[in-house]
Design a protein around this motif. Sequence first.
Motif, short mmCIF file in Angstrom:
data_model
loop_
_atom_site.label_atom_id
_atom_site.label_comp_id
_atom_site.label_asym_id
_atom_site.label_seq_id
_atom_site.Cartn_x
_atom_site.Cartn_y
_atom_site.Cartn_z
N MET A 126 0.83 -1.20 0.00
CA MET A 126 0.00 0.00 0.00
C MET A 126 0.87 1.25 0.00
SD MET A 126 -3.33 -0.38 0.00
CE MET A 126 -4.43 -1.81 -0.01
N ALA A 127 1.88 1.25 0.87
CA ALA A 127 2.74 2.43 0.98
C ALA A 127 3.46 2.69 -0.34
CB ALA A 127 3.74 2.25 2.11
N GLU A 128 3.93 1.63 -1.00
CA GLU A 128 4.64 1.80 -2.26
C GLU A 128 3.72 2.33 -3.36
OE1 GLU A 128 7.98 -1.77 -1.69
OE2 GLU A 128 6.04 -2.20 -2.62
N LEU A 129 2.49 1.81 -3.41
CA LEU A 129 1.55 2.28 -4.42
C LEU A 129 1.12 3.72 -4.15
CD1 LEU A 129 -0.63 -0.94 -4.86
CD2 LEU A 129 0.88 0.08 -6.57
N CYS A 130 0.93 4.05 -2.87
CA CYS A 130 0.57 5.43 -2.52
C CYS A 130 1.67 6.40 -2.97
CB CYS A 130 0.34 5.57 -1.02
SG CYS A 130 -1.16 4.76 -0.42
N ALA A 131 2.92 6.02 -2.70
CA ALA A 131 4.04 6.89 -3.06
C ALA A 131 4.20 6.99 -4.57
CB ALA A 131 5.32 6.37 -2.41
N ALA A 132 4.03 5.88 -5.27
CA ALA A 132 4.24 5.86 -6.71
C ALA A 132 3.20 6.70 -7.44
CB ALA A 132 4.21 4.43 -7.23
N HIS A 133 1.98 6.74 -6.91
CA HIS A 133 0.89 7.41 -7.62
C HIS A 133 0.46 8.71 -6.95
CE1 HIS A 133 0.22 4.06 -10.43
NE2 HIS A 133 0.49 3.26 -9.40
N GLY A 134 1.05 9.02 -5.80
CA GLY A 134 0.72 10.26 -5.13
C GLY A 134 -0.72 10.34 -4.66
N VAL A 135 -1.23 9.24 -4.12
CA VAL A 135 -2.62 9.20 -3.67
C VAL A 135 -2.67 8.67 -2.24
CG1 VAL A 135 -3.53 8.86 -6.00
CG2 VAL A 135 -2.93 6.85 -4.60
N SER A 136 -3.87 8.72 -1.67
CA SER A 136 -4.07 8.21 -0.32
C SER A 136 -4.28 6.70 -0.35
CB SER A 136 -5.29 8.87 0.32
OG SER A 136 -6.48 8.44 -0.33
N GLU A 137 -4.20 6.09 0.83
CA GLU A 137 -4.40 4.64 0.94
C GLU A 137 -5.81 4.25 0.53
OE1 GLU A 137 -4.41 1.46 4.56
OE2 GLU A 137 -2.59 2.67 4.35
N ILE A 138 -6.79 5.11 0.79
CA ILE A 138 -8.18 4.81 0.42
C ILE A 138 -8.29 4.60 -1.09
CG2 ILE A 138 -10.51 5.77 0.29
CD1 ILE A 138 -10.01 7.12 2.97
N VAL A 139 -7.60 5.45 -1.86
CA VAL A 139 -7.65 5.34 -3.32
C VAL A 139 -7.02 4.02 -3.78
CG1 VAL A 139 -6.86 6.37 -5.48
CG2 VAL A 139 -7.65 7.84 -3.62
N VAL A 140 -5.90 3.66 -3.19
CA VAL A 140 -5.24 2.41 -3.56
C VAL A 140 -6.14 1.22 -3.22
CG1 VAL A 140 -3.28 0.89 -3.08
CG2 VAL A 140 -2.92 3.35 -3.37
N ARG A 141 -6.77 1.27 -2.07
CA ARG A 141 -7.67 0.18 -1.68
C ARG A 141 -8.81 0.03 -2.68
NH1 ARG A 141 -6.69 -2.12 3.14
NH2 ARG A 141 -5.36 -0.98 4.64
N GLN A 142 -9.32 1.15 -3.19
CA GLN A 142 -10.38 1.08 -4.20
C GLN A 142 -9.87 0.39 -5.47
OE1 GLN A 142 -11.33 5.42 -4.17
NE2 GLN A 142 -13.46 4.74 -4.02
N ALA A 143 -8.65 0.70 -5.88
CA ALA A 143 -8.08 0.10 -7.08
C ALA A 143 -7.91 -1.41 -6.91
CB ALA A 143 -6.74 0.75 -7.41
N VAL A 144 -7.37 -1.81 -5.76
CA VAL A 144 -7.14 -3.23 -5.51
C VAL A 144 -8.48 -3.97 -5.40
CG1 VAL A 144 -6.20 -4.90 -3.87
CG2 VAL A 144 -4.89 -2.85 -4.46
N ALA A 145 -9.46 -3.34 -4.77
CA ALA A 145 -10.78 -3.97 -4.64
C ALA A 145 -11.40 -4.20 -6.02
CB ALA A 145 -11.70 -3.09 -3.79
N LEU A 146 -11.19 -3.27 -6.95
CA LEU A 146 -11.71 -3.44 -8.30
C LEU A 146 -11.07 -4.64 -8.98
CD1 LEU A 146 -13.41 -2.44 -10.68
CD2 LEU A 146 -11.53 -0.88 -11.27
N LEU A 147 -9.76 -4.78 -8.85
CA LEU A 147 -9.07 -5.93 -9.45
C LEU A 147 -9.52 -7.24 -8.81
CD1 LEU A 147 -5.45 -4.52 -9.79
CD2 LEU A 147 -7.21 -4.65 -11.56
N ARG A 148 -9.83 -7.18 -7.52
CA ARG A 148 -10.29 -8.39 -6.83
C ARG A 148 -11.66 -8.82 -7.36
NH1 ARG A 148 -10.45 -6.48 -1.96
NH2 ARG A 148 -8.21 -6.69 -1.62
N THR A 149 -12.55 -7.84 -7.60
CA THR A 149 -13.87 -8.19 -8.13
C THR A 149 -13.78 -8.71 -9.56
OG1 THR A 149 -14.30 -5.93 -8.93
CG2 THR A 149 -15.03 -6.48 -6.69
N GLU A 150 -12.72 -8.36 -10.27
CA GLU A 150 -12.51 -8.87 -11.63
C GLU A 150 -11.85 -10.25 -11.62
OE1 GLU A 150 -10.21 -5.91 -13.63
OE2 GLU A 150 -11.83 -4.42 -13.59
N GLY A 151 -11.51 -10.75 -10.43
CA GLY A 151 -10.89 -12.06 -10.33
C GLY A 151 -9.43 -12.09 -10.71
N LEU A 152 -8.76 -10.92 -10.73
CA LEU A 152 -7.36 -10.87 -11.14
C LEU A 152 -6.39 -11.01 -9.98
CD1 LEU A 152 -7.55 -7.96 -13.76
CD2 LEU A 152 -7.45 -10.42 -14.19
#
Length: 252
Positions: A32-58
């Motif tokens: 989470m920390a690495e993704l937040c730093a790489a994209h300049g966003v909060s942890e909430i935003v990263v969690r939303q991205a990962v949750a989307l990939l999880r619902t896609e079965g990836l």
Amino acid sequence: MPDRPAYLRIADTLREGIRDGSLPPGTRLPTMAELCAAHGVSEIVVRQAVALLRTEGLVETRRGGGTVVRVVPPARRVAMERYRAVTRPLAVPETTFTRDQKISWQEYRLDKEFTRVRADDDLGALFELPTGTELLRRRFVFYARGEPQQISVNYLPWSLVGGTPVADPEREPWPGGTLAQLAYLGHPPTRVEESVRSRMPTPEEAETLRMGGGVPVIAITRRMLSRASVMEVCRDIVLPADRVVLDYSIDL
């Protein structure tokens, strides 16, 4: 056009890495920390991205192991011809499932649950019998090399199987499966009908088949007929959609 939300852009980047192989199956995603730093966003935003990939079965999140790219086994091909093959004499024990999976009898496991039930309106219509007709309900979970691959719930008229070895769960697995059982009872199948649909799994199905989030199932309703009589109804054969390809051919 407004910019896409940040969580969608992050999901796009990770999805592209999964599809082009730079994030192969089993790879742990950046923290989470690495993704937040790489994209300049909060942890909430990263969690939303990962949750989307999880619902896609990836991806899937493992307790204590972070989020990893899902390992999806190669899809097996299932064709209607599998029923025809079981009608020949068997040199070694097998069923349509063991042949589909290309496994030996020793690599095959079957969990089973037998109960006596009454036909509801839908089952009565499928059997072309009155509602309330007594049936044997058999729920099977099929395993290949220790991994659950398929759930089947099938029904047979109690008037056909009551008091016979087919109604004895201790006789399972039966070489040749249901086709061989019906032949043993004097009603060899002459026709198989299947109706195929897709849906999301129930929580119990997803747990039993060890499925990742966002993966649908293929549900097959089957009837086996001996001449004009319906001998068996399977409602349903349940298969994870990412593990199977259905092949159908028609001679014209």
